[in-house]
Design an enzyme around this catalytic site. Structure first.
Site, PDB file in Angstrom:
ATOM      1  N   SER A  58       0.776  -1.239   0.000  1.00  0.00           N
ATOM      2  CA  SER A  58       0.000   0.000   0.000  1.00  0.00           C
ATOM      3  C   SER A  58       0.802   1.281   0.000  1.00  0.00           C
ATOM      4  O   SER A  58       0.208   2.355  -0.060  1.00  0.00           O
ATOM      5  CB  SER A  58      -0.938   0.018   1.194  1.00  0.00           C
ATOM      6  OG  SER A  58      -2.007  -0.833   0.897  1.00  0.00           O
TER       7      SER A  58
ATOM      8  N   PHE B  63      -9.150 -12.658   1.458  1.00  0.00           N
ATOM      9  CA  PHE B  63      -8.073 -13.240   2.261  1.00  0.00           C
ATOM     10  C   PHE B  63      -8.506 -13.647   3.666  1.00  0.00           C
ATOM     11  O   PHE B  63      -7.707 -13.629   4.599  1.00  0.00           O
ATOM     12  CB  PHE B  63      -6.875 -12.270   2.300  1.00  0.00           C
ATOM     13  CG  PHE B  63      -6.425 -11.890   0.915  1.00  0.00           C
ATOM     14  CD1 PHE B  63      -6.068 -12.872   0.000  1.00  0.00           C
ATOM     15  CD2 PHE B  63      -6.404 -10.558   0.503  1.00  0.00           C
ATOM     16  CE1 PHE B  63      -5.682 -12.546  -1.297  1.00  0.00           C
ATOM     17  CE2 PHE B  63      -6.018 -10.215  -0.778  1.00  0.00           C
ATOM     18  CZ  PHE B  63      -5.656 -11.215  -1.687  1.00  0.00           C
TER      19      PHE B  63
ATOM     20  N   SER C  51      -9.943   1.013   3.000  1.00  0.00           N
ATOM     21  CA  SER C  51     -10.510   0.123   1.996  1.00  0.00           C
ATOM     22  C   SER C  51      -9.710   0.215   0.700  1.00  0.00           C
ATOM     23  O   SER C  51      -9.556   1.301   0.119  1.00  0.00           O
ATOM     24  CB  SER C  51     -11.971   0.503   1.723  1.00  0.00           C
ATOM     25  OG  SER C  51     -12.468  -0.196   0.612  1.00  0.00           O
TER      26      SER C  51
HETATM   27  C1  REY Z   1      -4.070  -8.092   2.125  1.00  0.00           C
HETATM   28  C2  REY Z   1      -3.849  -9.377   2.825  1.00  0.00           C
HETATM   29  C3  REY Z   1      -3.740  -6.896   2.979  1.00  0.00           C
HETATM   30  C4  REY Z   1      -2.418  -9.688   3.108  1.00  0.00           C
HETATM   31  C5  REY Z   1      -4.008  -5.583   2.260  1.00  0.00           C
HETATM   32  N1  REY Z   1      -2.922  -4.992   1.771  1.00  0.00           N
HETATM   33  O1  REY Z   1      -5.115  -5.108   2.142  1.00  0.00           O
HETATM   34  C6  REY Z   1      -2.970  -3.680   1.193  1.00  0.00           C
HETATM   35  C7  REY Z   1      -2.072  -2.825   2.044  1.00  0.00           C
HETATM   36  C8  REY Z   1      -2.541  -3.663  -0.230  1.00  0.00           C
HETATM   37  O2  REY Z   1      -2.634  -2.084   2.842  1.00  0.00           O
HETATM   38  C9  REY Z   1      -2.220 -11.009   3.812  1.00  0.00           C
HETATM   39  N2  REY Z   1      -3.106 -11.156   4.922  1.00  0.00           N
HETATM   40  C10 REY Z   1      -0.766 -11.042   4.274  1.00  0.00           C
HETATM   41  C11 REY Z   1      -4.007 -12.136   5.016  1.00  0.00           C
HETATM   42  C12 REY Z   1      -4.865 -12.106   6.270  1.00  0.00           C
HETATM   43  O3  REY Z   1      -4.134 -12.998   4.181  1.00  0.00           O
HETATM   44  N3  REY Z   1      -5.783 -13.166   6.341  1.00  0.00           N
HETATM   45  O4  REY Z   1      -0.470 -10.547   5.384  1.00  0.00           O
HETATM   46  O5  REY Z   1       0.061 -11.521   3.514  1.00  0.00           O
HETATM   47  O6  REY Z   1      -0.835  -2.934   1.931  1.00  0.00           O
END
Ligand code: REY
Length: 404
Positions: free
Chosen positions: A94, A152, A192
């Site tokens: 992000s 996720f 979001s």
């Molecule tokens: C996505 C999940 C997190 C990551 C997200 N990232 O919204 C945006 C950001 C782009 O703010 C994943 N977590 C992980 C899970 C949790 O799967 N169940 O930590 O690799 O950077």
């Protein structure tokens, strides 16, 4: 190389439009109190702690008024055992949002976008509510549900289901619109990814080009960021890079090498590749007024509460550290990579840090302490300098909320 000459012209145009940056900033803001000297031993200890908590590697690059400190612990690649280096490229998640916001604020400067205009003015019929403005989207106050919460819920199966997928922006927005909105437009901050997918669509509509071209011509080339790439939907990181490892939800489960992925589920909300050096340069340039007019930067720095010690501007976070100092930047969390990129109010001290792990609240909590070590100095209490050996046993996955 196609488009190089136009790209260079555009880059020159952006730079020449800018005010003399230091002067522009210092006229408006009183001088910030001098920061204490960074605690480099504490920083090293924090990185070792992150490795002890299960990250294969952790690193930080601190640029303090041009004096650069580089510290790395652990490995870039678990198979070969190659040591992690601050020259390695990685996925910044992000922190991409700050790049997207910068492009849109440049378009505001050019008179092509109005922050308080409805998104639907530029993208007719895209959103179900004409009251949602560009400012709402960039400050996470649109009320648009975060579609990635559904993707996720189970980290490894969720990731494997999208690893090589290619989404259109509209498909991602459709996934969000299946849900009720979380607030009326202009409501409280609610993070979001959907907002920054809308931002990507706005960039493409207003510039008539893919976001990759906008990042390149407006930020990457003017700042000479040689490690920053938007390769979507390619799955490879160009050149030398750190591999990224996703922590499974099941305690003790094997790490998943998540390096190769399209990151199509995030795109303009999270798919850029960069390095610690480029992120230091980018954030320093941003806060020193080199990427947009002073007025646009002021809009970017209008803060709303974002929980605890954090506030959010437009694609930019402000964090209050344990010593009371404010830092400005963004965190990022995509599978395999936790990124932390922050700078001081005057842009003169910048920290970019990475752990090549994700989905581990322990690693994330450790990594957040890089900020205190870098900006609060050694007077800060609570820097644990636990070694990898002492804590390697109690590693397991955790939530990621705080990582975004
Ligand atoms: C996505 C999940 C997190 C990551 C997200 N990232 O919204 C945006 C950001 C782009 O703010 C994943 N977590 C992980 C899970 C949790 O799967 N169940 O930590 O690799 O950077």
């Amino acid at each position: 190389m196609r488009g190089l000459s136009t790209a260079v012209c555009a880059a020159a145009a952006v730079v020449s439009l800018l005010p003399a940056p230091a002067a522009a900033v210092s006229r408006r803001a009183p001088a910030a109190p001098a920061l204490p000297r960074p605690d480099l031993a504490g920083l090293r200890g924090v990185l070792r702690t992150a490795v002890g908590q299960g990250a294969p590697g952790a690193m930080a690059r601190l640029d303090d008024h041009g004096t650069v400190h580089r510290i790395a612990a652990g490995v870039a690649d678990r198979r070969t055992g190659r040591a992690l280096s601050t020259a390695d490229r990685f996925r910044i998640g992000s922190v991409t949002k700050t790049f997207s916001a910068v492009v849109l604020l440049q378009l505001v400067d050019e008179g092509r976008l109005v922050l308080d205009a409805p998104v639907n003015r530029y993208l007719p019929g895209l959103l179900p509510d004409d009251r949602i403005t560009v400012r709402h989207v960039l400050s996470h106050r649109s009320g648009l549900y975060d579609y990635s919460d559904d993707l996720f819920a189970r980290s490894v199966p969720g990731f494997e289901a999208v690893r090589t997928k290619v989404f259109t922006y509209r498909r991602l927005i459709d996934l969000s619109l299946r849900h009720a909105r979380t607030s009326a437009p202009g409501g409280p901050y609610s993070y979001s990814n959907t907002n920054f997918v809308v931002a990507g669509l706005l960039i493409e509509k207003l510039t008539g080009q893919p976001v990759a071209a906008a990042y390149r011509r407006r930020i990457i080339e003017p700042l000479r960021l040689t490690d920053t790439f938007y390769v979507h939907p390619d799955t490879a990181i160009p050149g030398r890079y750190a591999r990224g490892y996703l922590t499974p939800d099941t305690p003790g489960g094997a790490l998943v090498d998540a390096t190769r992925q399209t990151v199509s589920w995030a795109q303009s909300a999270g798919a850029l590749i960069s390095s610690t050096g480029d992120l230091d340069t980018f954030l320093s340039a941003l806060l020193r007024g080199r990427l947009m007019s002073a007025g646009a930067l002021q809009e970017m720095r209008r803060w709303i509460p974002a929980g605890g010690t954090q506030s959010y501007g437009l694609g930019l976070r402000r964090r209050r550290l344990s010593c009371g100092t404010f830092v400005y930047g963004h965190t990022g969390a995509v599978q395999g990579y936790y990124t932390y990129a922050f700078t001081s109010g005057d842009g003169r001290r910048s920290l970019a840090a990475l752990a090549n792990a994700s989905n581990s609240s322990k690693v994330h909590t450790a990594m957040l302490r890089t900020l205190d070590a870098a900006f609060c100095g050694s007077t800060t209490s609570g820097h644990r300098t636990t070694t990898a050996r002492e804590t390697a046993e109690d590693t397991h996955g955790g939530g990621t909320e705080g990582g975004r």
